[in-house]
Design an enzyme around this catalytic site. Sequence first.
Site, PDB file in Angstrom:
ATOM      1  N   ASP A  14     -37.195  18.127  50.395  1.00 32.06           N
ATOM      2  CA  ASP A  14     -37.160  16.726  50.786  1.00 32.06           C
ATOM      3  C   ASP A  14     -38.230  16.542  51.864  1.00 32.06           C
ATOM      4  OD1 ASP A  14     -36.016  14.051  51.178  1.00 32.06           O
ATOM      5  OD2 ASP A  14     -35.251  14.867  53.050  1.00 32.06           O
ATOM      6  N   ASP A  16     -38.576  13.243  54.481  1.00 32.45           N
ATOM      7  CA  ASP A  16     -38.070  12.614  55.704  1.00 32.45           C
ATOM      8  C   ASP A  16     -36.784  13.279  56.178  1.00 32.45           C
ATOM      9  OD1 ASP A  16     -39.818   9.993  55.865  1.00 32.45           O
ATOM     10  OD2 ASP A  16     -39.196  10.196  53.781  1.00 32.45           O
ATOM     11  N   ASP A 177     -31.902  17.512  54.050  1.00 32.82           N
ATOM     12  CA  ASP A 177     -31.150  17.230  55.276  1.00 32.82           C
ATOM     13  C   ASP A 177     -29.942  16.348  55.040  1.00 32.82           C
ATOM     14  OD1 ASP A 177     -33.086  15.064  54.706  1.00 32.82           O
ATOM     15  OD2 ASP A 177     -32.206  14.153  56.497  1.00 32.82           O
TER      16      ASP A 177
END
Length: 231
Positions: A14, A16, A177
Site C-alpha cells: 500500500d 498512503d 496499514d
Amino acid sequence: MHPCLEGITLVAFDLDGTLVDSVPDLAAAVDAALSDLALPAPGEDKVRDWVGNGSRVLVERALTDALGEAPATAFLDTAHEGFLARYGEAPCARTRLYPGVREALEGLTASGQRLVLVTNKPEDFIAPILEATGIAGHFSLCLGGDSLPRRKPDPLPLTHVAERFGVAPGRCLMVGDSRHDIAAGRAAGFRTLAVPYGYNHGEPVAASGPDATVESLAQLVYCKSNCAITM
C-alpha cells in the site's frame, strides 16, 4: 529476512500510511477544496482518520462532516473535482517516507523480490510521489484506485497483480496499514503484514488479524528473533 517472507516471491505495498505519510498534503487539499465551497476546513487531525478508501470517499466524509449530512451526488462531484485540482497543485510538498521504508525497499529489491504498489489513491498522483521520494525504481507495477473496476478491500487489484506476473497467491505478500489492505490480501489468498503507524480510521490494525506485524518496514530485511508474527 522476516519469517513472513519465507516462500514469498512478490510483495505488494500500500502507499498512503504504509510507505508515505501523505496526510499533510491531502489535508491541505481537502481544506482548500472545502474553503472554495464556503465550507469550514476540517483540518489535518480529522483527515487523518478519513484516508484509506480513495479520494472520492475522503471528500464525501469531509462534506458530511461539514454539512452534518451526506452530500448530494452533484455537490460531491463538484467538491471531488475541486479536491483533485487542489491536490494536483502540490501532491508531495510535505509528503515524506516513513522511517525504514527506503531500507526495506532497497533490501527487498537486492534480494530479488518483485515489488508492486497497490493503492486506492488515484493513479495520476502515484508517479509524482514516488519520484519525489526517490522510490519509483523499486516497483514493477503500480495500480491506483481507478486503475481497475474495483479497488481494495476488493481482492481484484491483488489477484490482477498475481495473474499479471504468474505468481501463485500463496507466494505473495500484501503489506499495508489498514483493515482494507488486510481484507483484500486475505480475500486474494495473499499472506498479509501490517504496520501500526498508518491510517486505519483510529482503530488498531492488529484487530484485523494480519499474519504478521512490524513496527518498521526495516524489520523485513533486518529481522531479529523477536519479530512479531502470528502465522
